[in-house]
Write a protein that holds these residues in place. Structure first.
Motif, short mmCIF file in Angstrom:
data_model
loop_
_atom_site.label_atom_id
_atom_site.label_comp_id
_atom_site.label_asym_id
_atom_site.label_seq_id
_atom_site.Cartn_x
_atom_site.Cartn_y
_atom_site.Cartn_z
N PRO A 141 0.74 -1.25 0.00
CA PRO A 141 0.07 0.12 -0.11
C PRO A 141 0.82 1.38 0.01
CG PRO A 141 -0.69 -1.51 1.76
CD PRO A 141 0.54 -2.13 1.16
N THR A 142 0.37 2.09 -0.71
CA THR A 142 1.18 3.64 -0.55
C THR A 142 0.62 4.63 0.65
OG1 THR A 142 1.10 3.53 -3.00
CG2 THR A 142 1.44 5.73 -2.02
N TYR A 143 1.32 5.05 1.33
CA TYR A 143 1.25 5.68 2.55
C TYR A 143 1.69 7.21 2.07
CZ TYR A 143 -0.03 1.65 4.90
OH TYR A 143 -0.74 0.35 5.26
N ASN A 144 0.97 8.23 1.74
CA ASN A 144 1.28 9.38 1.54
C ASN A 144 0.83 10.54 2.78
OD1 ASN A 144 2.06 8.88 -1.37
ND2 ASN A 144 -0.33 9.07 -1.59
N ASP A 145 1.99 11.52 2.92
CA ASP A 145 1.76 12.30 4.21
C ASP A 145 2.18 11.72 5.29
OD1 ASP A 145 1.09 14.48 2.44
OD2 ASP A 145 -0.84 13.80 2.32
N PHE A 146 3.07 10.87 5.47
CA PHE A 146 3.24 9.91 6.68
C PHE A 146 4.71 10.33 7.17
CE2 PHE A 146 -0.45 7.74 5.89
CZ PHE A 146 -0.56 7.07 7.07
N GLU A 147 5.11 11.79 7.01
CA GLU A 147 6.36 12.02 7.53
C GLU A 147 6.62 11.67 9.07
OE1 GLU A 147 6.58 16.38 6.40
OE2 GLU A 147 7.99 15.71 4.68
N PHE A 148 5.64 11.83 10.07
CA PHE A 148 5.55 11.43 11.48
C PHE A 148 4.20 10.92 11.73
CE2 PHE A 148 5.20 12.61 15.95
CZ PHE A 148 6.15 11.46 16.43
N PRO A 149 4.13 9.57 11.34
CA PRO A 149 2.95 8.91 11.74
C PRO A 149 2.43 8.59 13.07
CG PRO A 149 4.34 7.43 10.64
CD PRO A 149 5.13 8.76 10.77
N ASP A 150 1.43 7.94 13.52
CA ASP A 150 1.23 7.61 14.73
C ASP A 150 1.83 6.47 15.03
OD1 ASP A 150 -0.52 9.74 14.98
OD2 ASP A 150 -2.51 8.64 14.34
N GLU A 151 2.14 6.01 16.45
CA GLU A 151 2.86 5.07 16.85
C GLU A 151 2.32 3.68 16.07
OE1 GLU A 151 2.95 2.17 20.85
OE2 GLU A 151 2.75 4.35 21.15
N ASN A 195 8.77 13.53 17.42
CA ASN A 195 8.69 14.57 16.33
C ASN A 195 9.22 13.94 15.00
OD1 ASN A 195 11.65 15.25 16.24
ND2 ASN A 195 11.20 16.08 18.31
N LYS A 196 9.14 14.47 14.00
CA LYS A 196 9.50 14.12 12.43
C LYS A 196 11.06 13.80 12.70
CE LYS A 196 9.84 16.74 8.90
NZ LYS A 196 9.62 17.65 7.84
N LYS A 197 11.72 15.00 13.07
CA LYS A 197 13.31 14.73 12.98
C LYS A 197 13.91 13.40 13.75
CE LYS A 197 17.61 17.11 14.32
NZ LYS A 197 18.15 18.21 14.92
N ASP A 198 13.52 13.36 15.02
CA ASP A 198 13.58 12.03 15.82
C ASP A 198 13.41 10.69 15.03
OD1 ASP A 198 15.08 13.40 17.77
OD2 ASP A 198 13.38 13.39 19.12
N TYR A 199 12.17 10.64 14.40
CA TYR A 199 11.54 9.74 13.66
C TYR A 199 12.45 9.34 12.43
CZ TYR A 199 8.46 6.71 10.79
OH TYR A 199 7.88 6.11 10.24
N HIS A 200 12.88 10.19 11.85
CA HIS A 200 13.95 10.15 10.70
C HIS A 200 15.22 9.74 11.01
CE1 HIS A 200 11.45 12.66 7.65
NE2 HIS A 200 10.74 11.72 8.07
N LEU A 201 15.70 10.03 12.19
CA LEU A 201 16.87 9.62 12.75
C LEU A 201 16.82 7.98 13.10
CD1 LEU A 201 18.13 12.66 14.78
CD2 LEU A 201 19.23 11.70 12.85
N THR A 202 15.47 7.74 13.67
CA THR A 202 15.41 6.47 14.05
C THR A 202 15.36 5.45 12.77
OG1 THR A 202 14.44 7.19 16.22
CG2 THR A 202 13.92 4.85 15.63
N ILE A 203 14.83 5.91 11.78
CA ILE A 203 14.74 5.03 10.66
C ILE A 203 16.09 4.88 10.05
CG2 ILE A 203 13.94 4.82 8.36
CD1 ILE A 203 11.41 6.62 9.14
#
Length: 529
Positions: A141-151, A195-203
């Motif tokens: 599935p395509t997930y758009n606008d998921f820069e910082f999704p719910d848990e 937040n988005k920054k921490d989430y991206h670092l985690t990825i």
């Protein structure tokens, strides 16, 4: 007291329960014949089961959730083909977790074993093999606008990625950290990102744990700007080792052999230590080199560098550029080949084309030695070139590819072979390699190493071989990994280690300052012997 009763009553941590859900989700996705047909909205199934898993505090209640789930997926017929003996590469294979009776009841463990024994043998809706063997991820599935999704979606993204690696990454067994441990470590980190920054670092941290130079992810739509220089890890320092554009580097007063001590008044070593865990690389040198790329390039138009040149320390304001501004390789007048002297010829594989090969070798037929430079990314012409290096066909690589009908097992293919010719070059072949010898260049080097009289000179190569798989991480981010397993015919690994080197030569800071190519100098010395 009955041990099974004690285990059945013991509470399981939230991380244990979530890890089990992630594993069950992936196992059923790739193993269960009905799920593998794409009959279910599998991500939605995960989202519906997650609250039930969080409410199941011990193995009995947890196993009941999974048994009810599995029983609702349809009947699994006996598989007649699943017992066939195949020549598998099994170093990545481990389904022992399905039989963990501290986590699952005997009934669930038996059910999971039954699914393994009667696994899907038809096309899988979610993954297929490409012509060269590597996987292609399909129908996600395509997930758009998921820069910082719910848990729950953050965890879904983690589990989708973890299972692709678990079942289809050929070098999982070579990672520094066992992949099971990665899952247990990353679940709490994914849950607590705020937040988005921490989430991206985690990825980024997750992807880096593949220990694979091919493993990358694009998390920002902003285009990075680059310094006009290459920066290498030499003598444990960040050193300017080459130029993307000589004149632009000169405009910014940057010279070969400059040691970069600080960036924006922060010690380079401190920046490396802070960023290293977010950067993928097959070996230590590769990780550090890629970390330099991370810290020295960015969206700002300029940076302040503190450099050491000879015995002087200087502060420089240095501009960054769009990489296209360098015209790197486009306006190059780099030679394809040249005669160094009456006895030695030189070939640059980075610029050599298919149509050049026969003429070059014909012009070198009276030479005693040929130096072949692989410190670059060559065209896919290795096989044709081997026709001029070998008088008989030779095995140069063992190949194993993902078996989507028995996920986490890999199937050996026929060894890859060179071509041959009765007119092959009879003199000495010297291969020149370094950390820029990556992927196809390493593969090419392995083929050339079958020549009768060959010596490989240089320093550790990137250690990333096998066709690259590109797929999406939840949210539309492009990520990649090595897709096929490659080794020497005797099984000796090249992933992480790099290709076999006969004579190790590492550039020095003084050599760079003097404008010397010390690796090529050594190759020429051997060629003239």
């Amino acid at each position: 007291m009955n041990v099974d009763f004690i285990h059945s009553q013991q509470n399981l941590s939230e991380t244990q329960r979530l890890a089990s859900l992630g594993k069950i989700y992936g196992f059923l996705k790739y193993y269960h014949p009905e799920v593998a047909k794409g009959k279910f909205n599998w991500d939605q199934e995960f989202l519906e089961k997650m609250p039930q898993v969080m409410n199941a505090t011990n193995k009995v209640s947890l196993s009941k959730v999974y048994l009810n789930w599995i029983n609702g997926l349809g009947t699994i017929k006996k598989c007649r083909r699943c017992d066939a003996n195949e020549n598998h590469f099994n170093k990545n294979f481990d389904l022992s977790w399905t039989q963990d009776t501290t986590l699952f009841t005997n009934e669930l463990a038996s059910k999971l074993k039954y699914i393994e024994k009667n696994r899907n043998q038809q096309k899988n809706f979610y993954v297929t093999n490409e012509r060269v063997g590597k996987i292609k991820v399909t129908n996600e599935p395509t997930y758009n606008d998921f820069e910082f999704p719910d848990e729950e979606y953050r965890l879904l993204g983690l589990f989708k990625y973890w299972n692709i690696i678990e079942y289809f990454y050929p070098y999982k067994y070579l990672t520094d950290q066992p992949w099971d441990e990665v899952l247990l470590e990353m679940i709490p980190k994914y849950r607590k990102t705020s937040n988005k920054k921490d989430y991206h670092l985690t990825i980024a941290e997750l992807i880096a744990k593949l220990d694979d130079t091919h493993a990358r992810i694009g998390l920002s739509a902003k285009r990075s700007k680059y310094l006009p220089v290459k920066i290498s890890h030499i003598e444990n320092k960040a050193v300017i080792s080459g130029f993307y554009n000589d004149s632009i580097a000169q405009q910014n007063n940057l010279k070969l052999g400059d040691i970069i001590l600080k960036i924006n008044d922060v010690e380079v070593q401190a920046e490396v230590e802070e960023n290293l865990k977010y950067v993928a690389g097959s070996n230590k040198n590769g990780k550090i080199k890629n970390t330099y790329n991370r810290i020295f390039n960015g969206i700002e138009k300029s940076v302040e560098l503190t450099i050491k040149r000879n015995d002087e320390i200087e502060d420089l304001r240095v501009n960054r550029y769009d990489f296209n501004d360098f015209n790197y390789g486009k306006d190059s007048i780099d030679i394809k080949s040249k005669s160094i002297n009456n006895q030695v010829g030189y070939i640059n594989m980075g610029t050599l084309k298919f149509e050049d090969v026969a003429d070059v070798f014909e012009s070198f037929e009276n030479k005693k030695s040929i130096i072949i430079d692989l410190r670059n990314y060559p065209d896919f012409i290795y096989k044709y070139v081997t026709r001029f290096l070998n008088t008989e066909k030779k095995d140069f690589s063992k190949l194993y590819t993902p078996d989507i009908n028995y996920p986490s097992r890999f199937t050996f293919k026929d060894n890859l072979k060179t071509l041959r010719s009765r007119k092959a070059f009879e003199g000495k072949i010297i291969l020149v390699v370094n950390e820029e010898t990556v992927s196809r260049a390493e593969f090419t080097a392995m083929a050339f190493q079958t020549a009768e009289n060959v010596i490989t000179v240089g320093n550790q190569t990137a250690g990333a071989d096998g066709d690259v798989v590109v797929f999406e991480y939840l949210g539309g981010y492009k990520t990649s990994m090595s897709g096929n397993g490659i080794s020497y015919p005797n099984g000796m690994e090249t992933q992480r280690k790099g290709i076999r080197i006969d004579i190790k030569v590492t550039p020095t800071i003084n050599g760079l300052r003097q404008g010397r190519d010390e690796v090529l100098e050594k190759a020429l010395e051997i060629a003239n012997q």
